[in-house]
Design a protein around this motif. Structure first.
Motif, mmCIF file in Angstrom:
data_model
loop_
_atom_site.group_PDB
_atom_site.id
_atom_site.type_symbol
_atom_site.label_atom_id
_atom_site.label_comp_id
_atom_site.label_asym_id
_atom_site.label_seq_id
_atom_site.Cartn_x
_atom_site.Cartn_y
_atom_site.Cartn_z
ATOM 1 N N PHE A 13 0.836 -1.199 0.000
ATOM 2 C CA PHE A 13 0.000 0.000 0.000
ATOM 3 C C PHE A 13 0.875 1.254 0.000
ATOM 4 C CE2 PHE A 13 -2.384 3.208 2.520
ATOM 5 C CZ PHE A 13 -3.382 3.461 1.597
ATOM 6 N N SER A 14 1.922 1.245 0.814
ATOM 7 C CA SER A 14 2.827 2.393 0.867
ATOM 8 C C SER A 14 3.561 2.584 -0.449
ATOM 9 C CB SER A 14 3.836 2.203 2.001
ATOM 10 O OG SER A 14 3.175 2.124 3.235
ATOM 11 N N LEU A 15 3.916 1.479 -1.089
ATOM 12 C CA LEU A 15 4.592 1.567 -2.382
ATOM 13 C C LEU A 15 3.681 2.167 -3.445
ATOM 14 C CD1 LEU A 15 7.173 0.900 -3.932
ATOM 15 C CD2 LEU A 15 6.196 -1.331 -4.442
ATOM 16 N N VAL A 16 2.412 1.779 -3.444
ATOM 17 C CA VAL A 16 1.453 2.347 -4.414
ATOM 18 C C VAL A 16 1.305 3.849 -4.189
ATOM 19 C CG1 VAL A 16 -0.993 2.368 -5.056
ATOM 20 C CG2 VAL A 16 0.203 0.201 -4.815
ATOM 21 N N ILE A 17 1.191 4.252 -2.932
ATOM 22 C CA ILE A 17 1.078 5.685 -2.622
ATOM 23 C C ILE A 17 2.342 6.424 -3.056
ATOM 24 C CG2 ILE A 17 0.863 7.362 -0.734
ATOM 25 C CD1 ILE A 17 -1.726 5.858 -1.344
ATOM 26 N N ALA A 18 3.503 5.838 -2.770
ATOM 27 C CA ALA A 18 4.767 6.481 -3.138
ATOM 28 C C ALA A 18 4.898 6.627 -4.649
ATOM 29 C CB ALA A 18 5.937 5.678 -2.581
ATOM 30 N N MET A 19 4.511 5.594 -5.387
ATOM 31 C CA MET A 19 4.589 5.678 -6.848
ATOM 32 C C MET A 19 3.631 6.733 -7.388
ATOM 33 S SD MET A 19 5.029 1.686 -7.927
ATOM 34 C CE MET A 19 4.815 2.043 -9.656
ATOM 35 N N ALA A 20 2.433 6.811 -6.825
ATOM 36 C CA ALA A 20 1.466 7.811 -7.272
ATOM 37 C C ALA A 20 1.989 9.224 -7.017
ATOM 38 C CB ALA A 20 0.126 7.601 -6.570
ATOM 39 N N ILE A 21 2.559 9.439 -5.840
ATOM 40 C CA ILE A 21 3.101 10.765 -5.518
ATOM 41 C C ILE A 21 4.274 11.100 -6.434
ATOM 42 C CG2 ILE A 21 4.296 12.098 -3.739
ATOM 43 C CD1 ILE A 21 1.297 11.789 -3.266
ATOM 44 N N GLY A 22 5.144 10.125 -6.678
ATOM 45 C CA GLY A 22 6.280 10.358 -7.569
ATOM 46 C C GLY A 22 5.842 10.693 -8.982
ATOM 47 N N ILE A 23 4.850 9.982 -9.478
ATOM 48 C CA ILE A 23 4.339 10.245 -10.833
ATOM 49 C C ILE A 23 3.689 11.620 -10.890
ATOM 50 C CG2 ILE A 23 2.578 9.539 -12.496
ATOM 51 C CD1 ILE A 23 3.250 6.610 -11.688
ATOM 52 N N LEU A 24 2.870 11.942 -9.903
ATOM 53 C CA LEU A 24 2.227 13.256 -9.889
ATOM 54 C C LEU A 24 3.253 14.382 -9.804
ATOM 55 C CD1 LEU A 24 -0.849 12.605 -7.576
ATOM 56 C CD2 LEU A 24 -0.867 13.074 -10.037
ATOM 57 N N SER A 77 6.359 14.267 -10.890
ATOM 58 C CA SER A 77 7.070 14.403 -12.161
ATOM 59 C C SER A 77 6.180 15.030 -13.232
ATOM 60 C CB SER A 77 7.594 13.043 -12.626
ATOM 61 O OG SER A 77 6.526 12.197 -12.975
ATOM 62 N N LEU A 78 4.884 14.743 -13.177
ATOM 63 C CA LEU A 78 3.960 15.371 -14.132
ATOM 64 C C LEU A 78 3.817 16.870 -13.865
ATOM 65 C CD1 LEU A 78 1.129 12.707 -14.461
ATOM 66 C CD2 LEU A 78 2.870 13.305 -16.148
ATOM 67 N N ALA A 79 4.071 17.267 -12.631
ATOM 68 C CA ALA A 79 3.996 18.685 -12.286
ATOM 69 C C ALA A 79 5.246 19.445 -12.717
ATOM 70 C CB ALA A 79 3.775 18.848 -10.791
ATOM 71 N N GLY A 80 6.235 18.729 -13.271
ATOM 72 C CA GLY A 80 7.414 19.392 -13.796
ATOM 73 C C GLY A 80 8.645 19.273 -12.914
ATOM 74 N N ALA A 81 8.573 18.475 -11.860
ATOM 75 C CA ALA A 81 9.732 18.316 -10.982
ATOM 76 C C ALA A 81 10.744 17.381 -11.642
ATOM 77 C CB ALA A 81 9.293 17.737 -9.639
ATOM 78 N N GLY A 82 11.980 17.514 -11.244
ATOM 79 C CA GLY A 82 13.022 16.645 -11.761
ATOM 80 C C GLY A 82 12.944 15.264 -11.130
ATOM 81 N N LEU A 83 13.800 14.367 -11.614
ATOM 82 C CA LEU A 83 13.796 12.986 -11.142
ATOM 83 C C LEU A 83 14.119 12.898 -9.652
ATOM 84 C CD1 LEU A 83 13.663 9.937 -11.745
ATOM 85 C CD2 LEU A 83 16.104 10.048 -12.264
#
Length: 77
Positions: A26-37, A39-45
């Motif tokens: 569950f934590s991994l899914v949340i972390a991936m969603a936050i990371g994707i969001l 990066s879509l907002a224009g943040a770097g890797l």
């Protein structure tokens, strides 16, 4: 008259392993969603990975606190 049965030790709680796996997934899914969001907002890797790691830690900590609180509340009642 038969003597009373000797006290038995409590059974080990083997249910922690599936709970920990579920919390980690569950934590991994949340972390991936936050990371994707992020990066879509224009943040770097690096910024996206740091935000995902922070989200993972916060979610895992919240899950562990919730399970521990429920266990303690069950002891009270």
């Amino acid at each position: 008259m038969t003597p009373p049965a000797p006290p038995t030790s409590p059974r080990p709680a083997h249910t922690w392993v599936p709970w920990l796996l579920a919390m980690a997934l569950f934590s991994l899914v949340i972390a991936m969603a936050i990371g994707i969001l992020k990066s879509l907002a224009g943040a770097g890797l690096v910024e996206a990975v740091l935000a995902g790691g922070t989200a993972f830690g916060a979610t895992m900590g919240t899950c562990l606190v919730a399970v521990t609180a429920v266990k303690e509340l069950r002891k009270i009642t």
